[in-house]
Motif scaffolding. Structure first.
Motif, PDB file in Angstrom:
ATOM      1  N   THR A 177       3.041   2.448  -7.040  1.00  0.00           N
ATOM      2  CA  THR A 177       2.727   1.178  -7.700  1.00  0.00           C
ATOM      3  C   THR A 177       3.229   1.119  -9.139  1.00  0.00           C
ATOM      4  O   THR A 177       3.166   0.083  -9.773  1.00  0.00           O
ATOM      5  N   GLY A 178       3.691   2.243  -9.633  1.00  0.00           N
ATOM      6  CA  GLY A 178       4.076   2.358 -11.037  1.00  0.00           C
ATOM      7  C   GLY A 178       3.146   3.304 -11.774  1.00  0.00           C
ATOM      8  O   GLY A 178       3.500   3.878 -12.791  1.00  0.00           O
ATOM      9  N   THR A 179       1.924   3.465 -11.198  1.00  0.00           N
ATOM     10  CA  THR A 179       0.951   4.380 -11.790  1.00  0.00           C
ATOM     11  C   THR A 179       0.310   5.318 -10.770  1.00  0.00           C
ATOM     12  O   THR A 179      -0.267   6.332 -11.155  1.00  0.00           O
ATOM     13  N   ALA A 180       0.385   4.971  -9.490  1.00  0.00           N
ATOM     14  CA  ALA A 180      -0.253   5.794  -8.454  1.00  0.00           C
ATOM     15  C   ALA A 180       0.336   5.453  -7.093  1.00  0.00           C
ATOM     16  O   ALA A 180       0.965   4.406  -6.910  1.00  0.00           O
ATOM     17  N   TRP A 181       0.098   6.355  -6.128  1.00  0.00           N
ATOM     18  CA  TRP A 181       0.505   6.110  -4.746  1.00  0.00           C
ATOM     19  C   TRP A 181      -0.552   5.263  -4.056  1.00  0.00           C
ATOM     20  O   TRP A 181      -1.747   5.487  -4.231  1.00  0.00           O
ATOM     21  N   GLU A 182      -0.111   4.297  -3.270  1.00  0.00           N
ATOM     22  CA  GLU A 182      -1.021   3.468  -2.492  1.00  0.00           C
ATOM     23  C   GLU A 182      -0.682   3.644  -1.015  1.00  0.00           C
ATOM     24  O   GLU A 182       0.475   3.479  -0.613  1.00  0.00           O
ATOM     25  N   LEU A 183      -1.688   3.997  -0.238  1.00  0.00           N
ATOM     26  CA  LEU A 183      -1.505   4.206   1.192  1.00  0.00           C
ATOM     27  C   LEU A 183      -1.244   2.865   1.869  1.00  0.00           C
ATOM     28  O   LEU A 183      -2.026   1.926   1.736  1.00  0.00           O
ATOM     29  N   LEU A 184      -0.119   2.780   2.580  1.00  0.00           N
ATOM     30  CA  LEU A 184       0.192   1.575   3.345  1.00  0.00           C
ATOM     31  C   LEU A 184      -0.316   1.695   4.773  1.00  0.00           C
ATOM     32  O   LEU A 184      -0.631   0.710   5.406  1.00  0.00           O
ATOM     33  N   GLY A 185      -0.370   2.918   5.275  1.00  0.00           N
ATOM     34  CA  GLY A 185      -0.853   3.151   6.635  1.00  0.00           C
ATOM     35  C   GLY A 185      -0.035   4.206   7.337  1.00  0.00           C
ATOM     36  O   GLY A 185       0.767   4.905   6.729  1.00  0.00           O
ATOM     37  N   ASP A 186      -0.264   4.297   8.640  1.00  0.00           N
ATOM     38  CA  ASP A 186       0.478   5.243   9.463  1.00  0.00           C
ATOM     39  C   ASP A 186       1.867   4.697   9.723  1.00  0.00           C
ATOM     40  O   ASP A 186       2.021   3.531  10.068  1.00  0.00           O
ATOM     41  N   GLU A 187       2.878   5.538   9.599  1.00  0.00           N
ATOM     42  CA  GLU A 187       4.238   5.086   9.861  1.00  0.00           C
ATOM     43  C   GLU A 187       4.431   4.734  11.330  1.00  0.00           C
ATOM     44  O   GLU A 187       5.379   4.062  11.682  1.00  0.00           O
ATOM     45  N   GLY A 188       3.525   5.132  12.181  1.00  0.00           N
ATOM     46  CA  GLY A 188       3.605   4.800  13.596  1.00  0.00           C
ATOM     47  C   GLY A 188       2.656   3.687  13.989  1.00  0.00           C
ATOM     48  O   GLY A 188       2.408   3.467  15.161  1.00  0.00           O
ATOM     49  N   SER A 189       2.094   2.990  13.006  1.00  0.00           N
ATOM     50  CA  SER A 189       1.109   1.945  13.308  1.00  0.00           C
ATOM     51  C   SER A 189       1.784   0.604  13.556  1.00  0.00           C
ATOM     52  O   SER A 189       1.578  -0.353  12.843  1.00  0.00           O
ATOM     53  N   TYR A 190       2.601   0.577  14.561  1.00  0.00           N
ATOM     54  CA  TYR A 190       3.296  -0.647  14.932  1.00  0.00           C
ATOM     55  C   TYR A 190       3.304  -0.742  16.452  1.00  0.00           C
ATOM     56  O   TYR A 190       2.987   0.214  17.142  1.00  0.00           O
TER      57      TYR A 190
END
Length: 82
Positions: free
Chosen positions: A51-64
Motif C-alpha cells: 500500500t506504500g506503508t504495509a502489505w495488504e492481503l488480497l486473498g488466496d491466489e487460487g480463490s477464483y
C-alpha cells in the motif's frame, strides 16, 4: 498494481517485510507492488499488495472459479467448490 514475483520470505497482512524474489531481497517497494507468498505447506499461496506503508492481503491466489464451473448446488449447505 503490478506483479513482482513469488516471495520466499513470509509476508503478513499489515506487515512491512521485504520479500525475497529469485534469491534477491526487494528493499524498495512501490505502492501497487503485488507478491504471492506460498510457504510450501499450503496448497494455495496468499496474494498481497504493497500500500506504500504495509502489505495488504488480497486473498488466496487460487480463490477464483472458471466461468461456468459453479452451479446452484455449489451454494447448498455443506457444498464444496470444484
Amino acid at each position: 498494481m503490478h506483479f513482482i514475483g513469488i516471495s520466499t520470505t513470509a509476508i503478513t497482512d499489515g506487515g512491512t517485510e521485504n520479500p525475497t524474489i529469485n534469491n534477491t531481497t526487494i528493499t524498495e517497494k512501490v505502492a501497487g507492488d503485488v507478491v504471492l507468498y506460498k510457504d510450501g505447506t499450503k496448497p494455495i499461496g496468499q496474494e498481497y499488495v504493497w500500500t506504500g506503508t504495509a502489505w495488504e492481503l488480497l486473498g488466496d491466489e487460487g480463490s477464483y472459479a472458471i466461468k461456468g464451473s459453479i452451479t446452484d448446488s455449489d451454494f447448498a449447505d455443506g457444498a464444496t467448490l470444484p
